[in-house]
Design a protein around this motif. Sequence first.
Motif, PDB file in Angstrom:
ATOM      1  N   ALA A   1      39.775  -8.136  15.537  1.00  0.00           N
ATOM      2  CA  ALA A   1      39.404  -9.102  14.517  1.00  0.00           C
ATOM      3  C   ALA A   1      40.302 -10.312  14.570  1.00  0.00           C
ATOM      4  CB  ALA A   1      39.465  -8.444  13.137  1.00  0.00           C
TER       5      ALA A   1
ATOM      6  N   VAL B   1      32.788 -14.434  10.100  1.00  0.00           N
ATOM      7  CA  VAL B   1      31.591 -13.728   9.651  1.00  0.00           C
ATOM      8  C   VAL B   1      30.382 -14.657   9.758  1.00  0.00           C
ATOM      9  CG1 VAL B   1      30.499 -12.494   7.761  1.00  0.00           C
ATOM     10  CG2 VAL B   1      32.983 -12.340   8.073  1.00  0.00           C
TER      11      VAL B   1
ATOM     12  N   LEU C   1      27.520 -14.320   8.842  1.00  0.00           N
ATOM     13  CA  LEU C   1      26.614 -14.301   7.699  1.00  0.00           C
ATOM     14  C   LEU C   1      26.533 -15.669   7.040  1.00  0.00           C
ATOM     15  CD1 LEU C   1      24.894 -12.378   5.901  1.00  0.00           C
ATOM     16  CD2 LEU C   1      26.925 -12.062   4.481  1.00  0.00           C
TER      17      LEU C   1
ATOM     18  N   SER D   1      22.640  -6.619   8.580  1.00  0.00           N
ATOM     19  CA  SER D   1      23.905  -7.221   8.164  1.00  0.00           C
ATOM     20  C   SER D   1      24.994  -6.979   9.197  1.00  0.00           C
ATOM     21  CB  SER D   1      24.332  -6.664   6.804  1.00  0.00           C
ATOM     22  OG  SER D   1      24.486  -5.250   6.869  1.00  0.00           O
ATOM     23  N   TRP D   2      24.831  -5.916   9.999  1.00  0.00           N
ATOM     24  CA  TRP D   2      25.826  -5.645  11.049  1.00  0.00           C
ATOM     25  C   TRP D   2      25.845  -6.786  12.063  1.00  0.00           C
ATOM     26  CZ3 TRP D   2      26.163  -5.159  16.306  1.00  0.00           C
ATOM     27  CH2 TRP D   2      27.339  -4.570  16.808  1.00  0.00           C
TER      28      TRP D   2
ATOM     29  N   LYS E   1      27.626 -10.030  11.145  1.00  0.00           N
ATOM     30  CA  LYS E   1      29.089 -10.061  11.170  1.00  0.00           C
ATOM     31  C   LYS E   1      29.628 -10.478  12.532  1.00  0.00           C
ATOM     32  CE  LYS E   1      29.395  -6.425   7.669  1.00  0.00           C
ATOM     33  NZ  LYS E   1      29.794  -5.025   7.369  1.00  0.00           N
TER      34      LYS E   1
END
Length: 478
Positions: free
Chosen positions: A11, A32, A34, A334-335, A338
């Motif tokens: 990350a 992210v 999103l 949603s995975w 990310k």
Amino acid sequence: MHPPSEADSDATFLQQLTKTLRHYGVETHGLVALFLIAPTSKEDRVDTRSYQHFLLWFSANLNLITMVVGAGGPVVFELSFLNTAMTLLISDIVAIFGPKLGTRAMVQALYSVMVPSLLNILNMLAYVVFGLILGGQVLATVSSHLTPTTGIVIVGLISLVACFCGYRTLHWFVGVSWLPTLLVLLIMLGIGGRHLSAALSSSYPAPSASSILSFSSAVMASVLGWCTVTADYGVYHDANAPSALVFTYVYLGIFLPSIMMHLLGAAFAAAAAGVPAWNAGYDGGNNFGGLASAVLQPSGAFGKILMVLMSLVLSAPTALEMYSSGMSLMNVSSWFAKVPRYVFAIVATAVCIPVAVVGQTRFYTVLVIILDLIGYWCASYAGIIFTEHVIFRRGNLALYKLDDWADGSRLPPGIAALLAFLGSFALIVPCMAQTFYTGPIAKTGTGDIGLLVGFFGTCVLYAALRPIEKRLFPGHSS
């Protein structure tokens, strides 16, 4: 205190990479992704260059890919140039949500149906493959040291760079890509124009309703395929721009180059049979790049430079398609949302290049089949979006509650849309006319009318089912 895990290290690396890329102008919106598919706030939709809507879609359709579709009339369906031209004119005549809502096309689909996000990935990647194959063919004509496979890789990598950088780079790159193509077309007409009159007198069998409707279906599918992505490229543009202006820019940006390139493709393809050098280069309709190279051959080395330009600008529409395939994937789960957007650009390139290498030998056969299959589901998708917007939201953009875009408890459950979408294929299949299957209705001589039946059938089904869904799920009103 626990030591940093491998996931934490990954990350951290992605965060650092994302920060570095953002510093150099790459569209990232943070680690992210999103945030990238979330509706753009009205405060960020301030780009007043509404003309970019026209320029982007004009450029995206002014290329050899569009010419190849038009060439399918004489090559695949054995239509004369005049019959092809009339069919094209009617088909090409037959999107304002980006600036107005600030939503990507597949995010807007959440307000009615979610299934198209997955199908749109396949849709866009198929178009990428077509663009890579054609770009490879064109580049291979420049030198005996270049193969179509090498050309595919080169065009694929250029597409990756443009897609990797994101929205603003794509608008600039695609917005200027029409210039080299227009230059090449003018020179092709100047050199080969005297042979095009042969296209008017070429001998073809009398056209059947089946061949005309089937060709028309393929043409409409090639244009309709853009309906799932047009909103992706207006999310930062002025939210106060007149809807009629945006619609006009987008419509003309797609229609004008489409009809022009379709007609030119049909003319050169029909005339090729009467010019031995053109016919040899065309290779039975499997190498439009070879045809273009044969037309430009009298110009010598300058013609080779033009072919290089024409092949490289094919990376513009393929970059758009790569970009939108990533946007669709983020809407599937949603995975995926990310994962940083630029990762999907790399994956799309890694997938499409080998597929293009394998599929380059039967270009036209594969093109027509996949265009039609894309057209079927896009017609159903368009029918749902059209009916939802016109009938149930009464054309009022304020009825889309943007704060609910990621709240499944507020969004429509999508049952009506899913049933209408699947039900439309019960109507489409009997009307299909493909090399692998011809439905009972198509066998009566109608030709392939699956796209038209699918659109209108979906409108009727969704209009009937959506009120029932609203009564059963009253809290899902967004």
